[in-house]
Design a protein around this motif. Structure first.
Motif, PDB file in Angstrom:
ATOM      1  N   GLN A  92       0.831  -1.202   0.000  1.00  0.00           N
ATOM      2  CA  GLN A  92       0.000   0.000   0.000  1.00  0.00           C
ATOM      3  C   GLN A  92       0.866   1.253   0.000  1.00  0.00           C
ATOM      4  OE1 GLN A  92      -2.579   0.282   3.365  1.00  0.00           O
ATOM      5  NE2 GLN A  92      -3.364   2.309   2.836  1.00  0.00           N
ATOM      6  N   TRP A  93       0.484   2.212  -0.835  1.00  0.00           N
ATOM      7  CA  TRP A  93       1.128   3.521  -0.761  1.00  0.00           C
ATOM      8  C   TRP A  93       0.511   4.325   0.373  1.00  0.00           C
ATOM      9  CZ3 TRP A  93       5.351   3.204  -3.237  1.00  0.00           C
ATOM     10  CH2 TRP A  93       5.450   2.597  -4.491  1.00  0.00           C
ATOM     11  N   HIS A  94       1.306   5.162   0.973  1.00  0.00           N
ATOM     12  CA  HIS A  94       0.836   6.017   2.060  1.00  0.00           C
ATOM     13  C   HIS A  94       0.740   7.455   1.554  1.00  0.00           C
ATOM     14  CE1 HIS A  94       1.435   2.908   5.231  1.00  0.00           C
ATOM     15  NE2 HIS A  94       2.292   2.457   4.324  1.00  0.00           N
ATOM     16  N   SER A  95      -0.018   8.278   2.232  1.00  0.00           N
ATOM     17  CA  SER A  95      -0.225   9.670   1.851  1.00  0.00           C
ATOM     18  C   SER A  95      -0.794   9.747   0.433  1.00  0.00           C
ATOM     19  CB  SER A  95       1.080  10.475   1.971  1.00  0.00           C
ATOM     20  OG  SER A  95       0.823  11.854   1.826  1.00  0.00           O
ATOM     21  N   THR A  96      -0.654  10.896  -0.217  1.00  0.00           N
ATOM     22  CA  THR A  96      -1.140  11.084  -1.585  1.00  0.00           C
ATOM     23  C   THR A  96      -0.066  11.822  -2.373  1.00  0.00           C
ATOM     24  OG1 THR A  96      -2.140  13.243  -1.132  1.00  0.00           O
ATOM     25  CG2 THR A  96      -3.509  11.280  -0.761  1.00  0.00           C
ATOM     26  N   PRO A  97      -0.039  11.625  -3.689  1.00  0.00           N
ATOM     27  CA  PRO A  97       0.968  12.340  -4.484  1.00  0.00           C
ATOM     28  C   PRO A  97       0.881  13.849  -4.330  1.00  0.00           C
ATOM     29  CG  PRO A  97      -0.028  10.577  -5.767  1.00  0.00           C
ATOM     30  CD  PRO A  97      -0.822  10.678  -4.493  1.00  0.00           C
ATOM     31  N   ALA A  98      -0.332  14.385  -4.298  1.00  0.00           N
ATOM     32  CA  ALA A  98      -0.486  15.838  -4.202  1.00  0.00           C
ATOM     33  C   ALA A  98       0.085  16.362  -2.892  1.00  0.00           C
ATOM     34  CB  ALA A  98      -1.956  16.215  -4.336  1.00  0.00           C
TER      35      ALA A  98
ATOM     36  N   TYR B 246       4.620  14.961  -5.338  1.00  0.00           N
ATOM     37  CA  TYR B 246       5.169  13.960  -6.252  1.00  0.00           C
ATOM     38  C   TYR B 246       4.965  14.464  -7.673  1.00  0.00           C
ATOM     39  CZ  TYR B 246       5.671   9.309  -8.456  1.00  0.00           C
ATOM     40  OH  TYR B 246       6.072   8.250  -9.224  1.00  0.00           O
ATOM     41  N   VAL B 247       5.860  14.089  -8.584  1.00  0.00           N
ATOM     42  CA  VAL B 247       5.846  14.660  -9.922  1.00  0.00           C
ATOM     43  C   VAL B 247       4.553  14.346 -10.673  1.00  0.00           C
ATOM     44  CG1 VAL B 247       7.012  12.693 -11.005  1.00  0.00           C
ATOM     45  CG2 VAL B 247       7.213  14.965 -12.001  1.00  0.00           C
ATOM     46  N   GLU B 248       3.902  13.230 -10.370  1.00  0.00           N
ATOM     47  CA  GLU B 248       2.648  12.877 -11.016  1.00  0.00           C
ATOM     48  C   GLU B 248       1.518  12.898  -9.979  1.00  0.00           C
ATOM     49  OE1 GLU B 248       2.974   9.828 -14.178  1.00  0.00           O
ATOM     50  OE2 GLU B 248       4.871   9.344 -13.217  1.00  0.00           O
ATOM     51  N   THR B 249       0.296  12.642 -10.435  1.00  0.00           N
ATOM     52  CA  THR B 249      -0.838  12.638  -9.507  1.00  0.00           C
ATOM     53  C   THR B 249      -1.259  11.222  -9.136  1.00  0.00           C
ATOM     54  OG1 THR B 249      -2.350  12.794 -11.389  1.00  0.00           O
ATOM     55  CG2 THR B 249      -1.712  14.851 -10.308  1.00  0.00           C
ATOM     56  N   ARG B 250      -0.504  10.245  -9.541  1.00  0.00           N
ATOM     57  CA  ARG B 250      -0.760   8.858  -9.125  1.00  0.00           C
ATOM     58  C   ARG B 250       0.586   8.195  -8.876  1.00  0.00           C
ATOM     59  NH1 ARG B 250      -0.101   4.916 -12.967  1.00  0.00           N
ATOM     60  NH2 ARG B 250      -1.829   3.617 -12.264  1.00  0.00           N
ATOM     61  N   PHE B 251       0.619   7.344  -7.879  1.00  0.00           N
ATOM     62  CA  PHE B 251       1.823   6.584  -7.603  1.00  0.00           C
ATOM     63  C   PHE B 251       1.941   5.429  -8.599  1.00  0.00           C
ATOM     64  CE2 PHE B 251       1.526   8.158  -3.053  1.00  0.00           C
ATOM     65  CZ  PHE B 251       2.657   8.960  -3.159  1.00  0.00           C
ATOM     66  N   PRO B 252       3.148   4.901  -8.800  1.00  0.00           N
ATOM     67  CA  PRO B 252       3.314   3.809  -9.758  1.00  0.00           C
ATOM     68  C   PRO B 252       2.542   2.563  -9.339  1.00  0.00           C
ATOM     69  CG  PRO B 252       5.312   4.121  -8.456  1.00  0.00           C
ATOM     70  CD  PRO B 252       4.426   5.286  -8.169  1.00  0.00           C
ATOM     71  N   LEU B 253       2.051   1.841 -10.337  1.00  0.00           N
ATOM     72  CA  LEU B 253       1.277   0.620 -10.126  1.00  0.00           C
ATOM     73  C   LEU B 253       0.051   0.887  -9.259  1.00  0.00           C
ATOM     74  CD1 LEU B 253       4.178  -1.944  -9.437  1.00  0.00           C
ATOM     75  CD2 LEU B 253       3.348  -1.052 -11.625  1.00  0.00           C
ATOM     76  N   ALA B 254      -0.499   2.083  -9.356  1.00  0.00           N
ATOM     77  CA  ALA B 254      -1.621   2.456  -8.494  1.00  0.00           C
ATOM     78  C   ALA B 254      -2.878   1.650  -8.808  1.00  0.00           C
ATOM     79  CB  ALA B 254      -1.913   3.950  -8.636  1.00  0.00           C
ATOM     80  N   ASP B 255      -3.090   1.361 -10.097  1.00  0.00           N
ATOM     81  CA  ASP B 255      -4.307   0.660 -10.499  1.00  0.00           C
ATOM     82  C   ASP B 255      -4.077   0.101 -11.896  1.00  0.00           C
ATOM     83  OD1 ASP B 255      -4.697   2.840 -12.336  1.00  0.00           O
ATOM     84  OD2 ASP B 255      -5.620   3.973 -10.713  1.00  0.00           O
ATOM     85  N   GLU B 256      -5.164  -0.363 -12.513  1.00  0.00           N
ATOM     86  CA  GLU B 256      -5.039  -1.009 -13.822  1.00  0.00           C
ATOM     87  C   GLU B 256      -5.096  -0.034 -14.995  1.00  0.00           C
ATOM     88  OE1 GLU B 256      -9.531  -0.915 -13.076  1.00  0.00           O
ATOM     89  OE2 GLU B 256      -7.645  -0.948 -11.935  1.00  0.00           O
TER      90      GLU B 256
ATOM     91  N   THR C  46      -0.245  18.668 -21.847  1.00  0.00           N
ATOM     92  CA  THR C  46      -0.164  18.273 -20.442  1.00  0.00           C
ATOM     93  C   THR C  46      -0.770  16.879 -20.318  1.00  0.00           C
ATOM     94  OG1 THR C  46      -0.585  19.059 -18.174  1.00  0.00           O
ATOM     95  CG2 THR C  46      -2.431  19.148 -19.701  1.00  0.00           C
ATOM     96  N   PRO C  47      -0.345  16.079 -19.341  1.00  0.00           N
ATOM     97  CA  PRO C  47      -0.956  14.752 -19.180  1.00  0.00           C
ATOM     98  C   PRO C  47      -2.462  14.857 -18.934  1.00  0.00           C
ATOM     99  CG  PRO C  47       1.075  14.913 -17.925  1.00  0.00           C
ATOM    100  CD  PRO C  47       0.777  16.301 -18.408  1.00  0.00           C
ATOM    101  N   VAL C  48      -3.179  13.827 -19.328  1.00  0.00           N
ATOM    102  CA  VAL C  48      -4.634  13.850 -19.148  1.00  0.00           C
ATOM    103  C   VAL C  48      -5.016  13.892 -17.677  1.00  0.00           C
ATOM    104  CG1 VAL C  48      -5.183  12.742 -21.340  1.00  0.00           C
ATOM    105  CG2 VAL C  48      -4.704  11.317 -19.320  1.00  0.00           C
ATOM    106  N   LEU C  49      -4.101  13.476 -16.789  1.00  0.00           N
ATOM    107  CA  LEU C  49      -4.427  13.393 -15.370  1.00  0.00           C
ATOM    108  C   LEU C  49      -4.251  14.703 -14.615  1.00  0.00           C
ATOM    109  CD1 LEU C  49      -2.925   9.936 -14.343  1.00  0.00           C
ATOM    110  CD2 LEU C  49      -5.320  10.527 -14.713  1.00  0.00           C
ATOM    111  N   PHE C  50      -3.431  15.599 -15.119  1.00  0.00           N
ATOM    112  CA  PHE C  50      -3.186  16.826 -14.347  1.00  0.00           C
ATOM    113  C   PHE C  50      -2.674  17.923 -15.264  1.00  0.00           C
ATOM    114  CE2 PHE C  50       0.738  14.424 -14.223  1.00  0.00           C
ATOM    115  CZ  PHE C  50       1.750  15.359 -14.386  1.00  0.00           C
ATOM    116  N   ASP C  51      -2.824  19.164 -14.779  1.00  0.00           N
ATOM    117  CA  ASP C  51      -2.390  20.339 -15.533  1.00  0.00           C
ATOM    118  C   ASP C  51      -0.964  20.704 -15.144  1.00  0.00           C
ATOM    119  OD1 ASP C  51      -4.886  20.431 -16.592  1.00  0.00           O
ATOM    120  OD2 ASP C  51      -5.572  22.171 -15.443  1.00  0.00           O
ATOM    121  N   ARG C  52      -0.116  20.829 -16.154  1.00  0.00           N
ATOM    122  CA  ARG C  52       1.233  21.342 -15.917  1.00  0.00           C
ATOM    123  C   ARG C  52       1.570  22.352 -17.004  1.00  0.00           C
ATOM    124  NH1 ARG C  52       6.416  21.590 -17.037  1.00  0.00           N
ATOM    125  NH2 ARG C  52       7.945  21.546 -15.354  1.00  0.00           N
ATOM    126  N   PRO C  53       1.401  23.646 -16.715  1.00  0.00           N
ATOM    127  CA  PRO C  53       1.702  24.657 -17.727  1.00  0.00           C
ATOM    128  C   PRO C  53       3.196  24.908 -17.838  1.00  0.00           C
ATOM    129  CG  PRO C  53       0.955  25.700 -15.720  1.00  0.00           C
ATOM    130  CD  PRO C  53       0.838  24.218 -15.489  1.00  0.00           C
TER     131      PRO C  53
END
Length: 735
Positions: free
Chosen positions: A71-77, A81-91, A303-310
């Protein structure tokens, strides 16, 4: 004085003899190896993943997927963390190359082989593969830049000013995906000792990495140590914690042994950052006398579909030239792409390509010399902050550069300079980058053998910063640079500024400077209080230091060495700390570094191949601490930007969105044969308002404006304006 001398790098001998140790060179007893399995599709989900063959392969110790990861702890935000999901978070799959499994085995070859045996049943969905395809989704980002980088701004009435201008231009510029392409691949060696984790990491900022790693793994930060002594090139792709770091730590905990994970070259290109594609629309208005009236600058970047990075490509727009009115708008458009990252001169580099090219186009429209247009619109005050610039020598950079380059030989119109089969073109552009500050600490120890040691968490990323920090400590203590050691790149050491954003010289350098001065002052207080010292009874401020000894500044022959002082007093050493407060700069001023680029290109009339035969760069970066390393940095930055101007393009498949050439074999960067004569000089004037040393950041401003200077020279040579990089021969085939 050590500062100002062209000293060779302190780590140079280790590097050229092979004694230098990078992350992937580190070995620990019982170490095993990990390899990553990547997605073959850009959008969709994993219906099923079969790891049976991989688990049965020789030497395999573990296979970890989203189905069995801890299990990952905390949240990327929460952790930035550079992305909004941790690696291997889901399918779910959001970009080609996304990591779907990590395999651990006894050897690197066994791990790589087994990773290739992991079988995935994909449910594929249509991808948004390109920026053009994403444009209907363009929107203002959920993001706020610093005050200097607003995403929506209007000063004055730009529309009215444009309408009233004598000459108006409406222009579009494009820059593609660019990769950092560092020589050293990203790598991690993770080792657990009970509940504590040590991570040897390719990192530009170990203290910022630690809370991210600790938070994801559910550890207190003081239970995580990050080590990154030498980095073999970064350019921003090692400013973030990437997925492989967390997966290496998880794998090491699961198998109970140290795990080394070195990503493949293709994975460097796909999953460790890049500069995103950007479309920039500039509307520029000026009067016939060359007075700029207004600029509007609208940018859209992928920008990635998951988050905004201008991408802050608007950063040079309102701060480089004097304007009556400015309007900027920043938008992003979601694509199935890996996460972008800070890349050398983020924002300023692509932004100055557009602004510097647009100024050149306006100069031709007004029939003015490009330098003269810039002179007539020289900016003395930061328009958003309302403060005068401190240490601005941009006009001097124009003068020095024009003279060294021979700008007076420039023909006034395109297609007027020929040498045999070659068209010859001259181009130029301004350079500017705002000076950034960050909190930084350092320690300096004066030892009883007369030597000294600097302690800072700043790693050496190839810029020569360990050498300049050594010189700073040498001058502060009065000990020869050859007698000053430096320990760096470790979270057990005082927290430095990140080695990104051109912060090391100003921020970490100031911390080292203050620590060295305090160590020397502590030694002076010890001497004047010691009845056995020749300096006994003197005011401490009358004690100077040079050549490893303290002396009376009024009677220089009167003094003693650090060695004699410390040993007589039974002291092994004196250690002092220095702290740079980022709010320490004089608030009455605005701060930036400046420069000017001048380029000569030659273009074969038949092949239309562009060769940069000469480039002159002149920079105002405050006090130059080491002219050898500074010149090396400037030449490297110019070559770096030359690649972006003429050849670099991390092209994508227009249907799937996957990168077509994610490897150094196909992603072209400059080699020796591509590089002509590069002449670098400095307009040196210390800026003590910015930092006590008078020095400012150098590593990025040297690359800002190179793209525009080359593109402007190409237009001057053959009369073809290229507004979409890179400038490849196919774009020059028009008559």
């Amino acid at each position: 004085m050590a500062i100002g001398r062209p000293l060779s790098r302190v780590e140079a001998r280790d590097k050229v003899t092979g004694a230098a140790r990078y992350t992937a060179d580190t070995r620990l007893p019982g170490m095993v190896y990990a390899a990553l399995m990547s997605s073959a599709v850009s959008a969709g989900r994993v219906r099923a993943i079969d790891t049976a063959r991989a688990e049965a392969a020789p030497g395999v110790l573990a296979v970890i997927t989203h189905l069995n990861r801890p299990q990952w702890h905390s949240t990327p935000a929460a952790l930035r963390y550079v992305e909004t999901r941790f690696p291997l978070a889901d399918e779910h799959i959001h970009h080609h190359g996304q990591y779907l499994a990590v395999v651990v085995a006894g050897t690197r070859e066994q791990a790589a082989h087994a990773a290739g045996l992991v079988a995935v049943d994909y449910e594929t969905r249509p991808a948004v593969p390109t920026l053009d395809a994403a444009l209907p989704d363009a929107h203002q980002p959920v993001w706020r830049f610093e005050p200097e980088f607003p995403t929506l701004l209007a000063l004055g009435d730009p529309e009215a000013r444009l309408a009233a201008a004598d000459v108006r231009l409406d222009l579009e510029y494009r820059t593609p995906y660019n990769s950092h392409a560092p020589m050293e691949p990203n790598a991690t060696l993770a080792h657990w000792d009970g509940g504590s984790l040590t991570v040897h990491e390719t990192s530009q900022q170990v203290h910022l990495d630690r809370p991210v790693i600790a938070g994801a793994l559910g550890l207190p930060p003081d239970r995580v140590r990050v080590v990154s002594t030498l980095v073999g090139g970064a350019f921003g792709n090692k400013t973030a914690v990437w997925a492989h770091t967390l997966l290496a730590a998880v794998a090491a905990r699961q198998v109970g042994r140290p795990v080394q994970l070195v990503v493949t070259r293709k994975q460097v290109f796909t999953c460790h950052g890049h500069q995103p594609p950007i479309i920039q629309r500039l509307r520029v208005g000026a009067n016939r006398d060359g007075t700029l009236q207004a600029i509007t600058h609208h940018t859209v970047n992928g920008t990635p579909v998951l988050f905004d990075r201008p991408e802050a490509a608007i950063s040079p727009t309102g701060t480089v030239y004097a304007l009556r009115s400015v309007g900027v708008r920043v938008e992003v458009a979601g694509m199935h792409m890996p996460a972008p990252a800070t890349m050398r001169t983020p924002g300023d580099g692509p932004g100055m390509f557009a602004v510097g090219s647009a100024l050149d186009e306006m100069a031709y429209a007004l029939e003015l010399d490009p330098i003269e247009l810039r002179r007539r619109n020289h900016l003395a005050v930061h328009p958003l902050l309302g403060r005068p610039w401190s240490g601005k020598q941009l006009l001097e950079c124009y003068d020095v550069g024009a003279e060294r380059f021979g700008w007076e030989r420039r023909a006034p119109r395109p297609r007027m300079m020929r040498d045999g089969a070659d068209w010859v073109g001259f181009g130029m552009s301004s350079a500017q980058r705002l000076e950034h500050h960050a909190a930084a600490r350092a320690a300096v120890e004066i030892r009883d053998d007369g030597s000294a040691e600097v302690r800072t968490a700043a790693p050496e990323i190839g810029t020569g910063n360990l050498t300049t920090l050594t010189q700073i400590a040498a001058d502060g203590t009065g000990i020869a640079p050859s007698q000053v050691d430096i320990r760096s790149g470790d979270t057990t050491l005082p927290e430095s500024a990140p080695t990104s954003g051109s912060r090391t010289t100003g921020s970490t350098g100031t911390a080292v400077h203050l620590a060295a001065l305090r160590a020397r002052q502590a030694a002076a207080r010890l001497a004047v209080a010691d009845p056995r010292s020749p300096l006994h009874g003197l005011p401490a401020e009358r004690v100077g230091a040079a050549r490893g000894r303290l002396y009376d500044v009024d009677v220089p022959r009167r003094g003693e060495t650090y060695r004699d002082l410390l040993r007589r007093n039974g002291r092994r050493s004196i250690v002092e700390q220095g702290f740079h407060d980022p709010a320490g700069a004089d608030p009455r001023f605005a701060y930036a570094t400046f420069g000017a680029h001048f380029t000569e290109v030659r273009i074969d009339d038949t092949l239309r191949r562009v060769r940069v035969t000469r480039h002159v760069g002149v920079f105002a970066v405050g006090r130059v601490l080491n002219p050898k390393t500074a010149r090396n940095q400037a030449q490297g930055g110019i070559i770096y930007a030359l690649g972006g101007a003429l050849m670099e393009d991390l092209a994508t498949d227009p249907v799937t969105g996957r990168f077509i050439a994610p490897a150094l074999t196909d992603y072209h960067v400059p080699v020796n044969a591509d590089v002509g004569d590069i002449d670098v000089s400095f307009v040196e004037e210390p800026d003590y308002n910015a930092h006590p040393l008078g020095a400012k950041g150098l590593g990025e401003v040297v690359a800002v404006g190179v793209h525009a200077s080359i593109a402007n020279a190409v237009y001057h040579a053959i009369g073809i304006r290229v507004r979409d990089l890179p400038i490849t021969p196919d774009k020059l085939l028009r008559p």
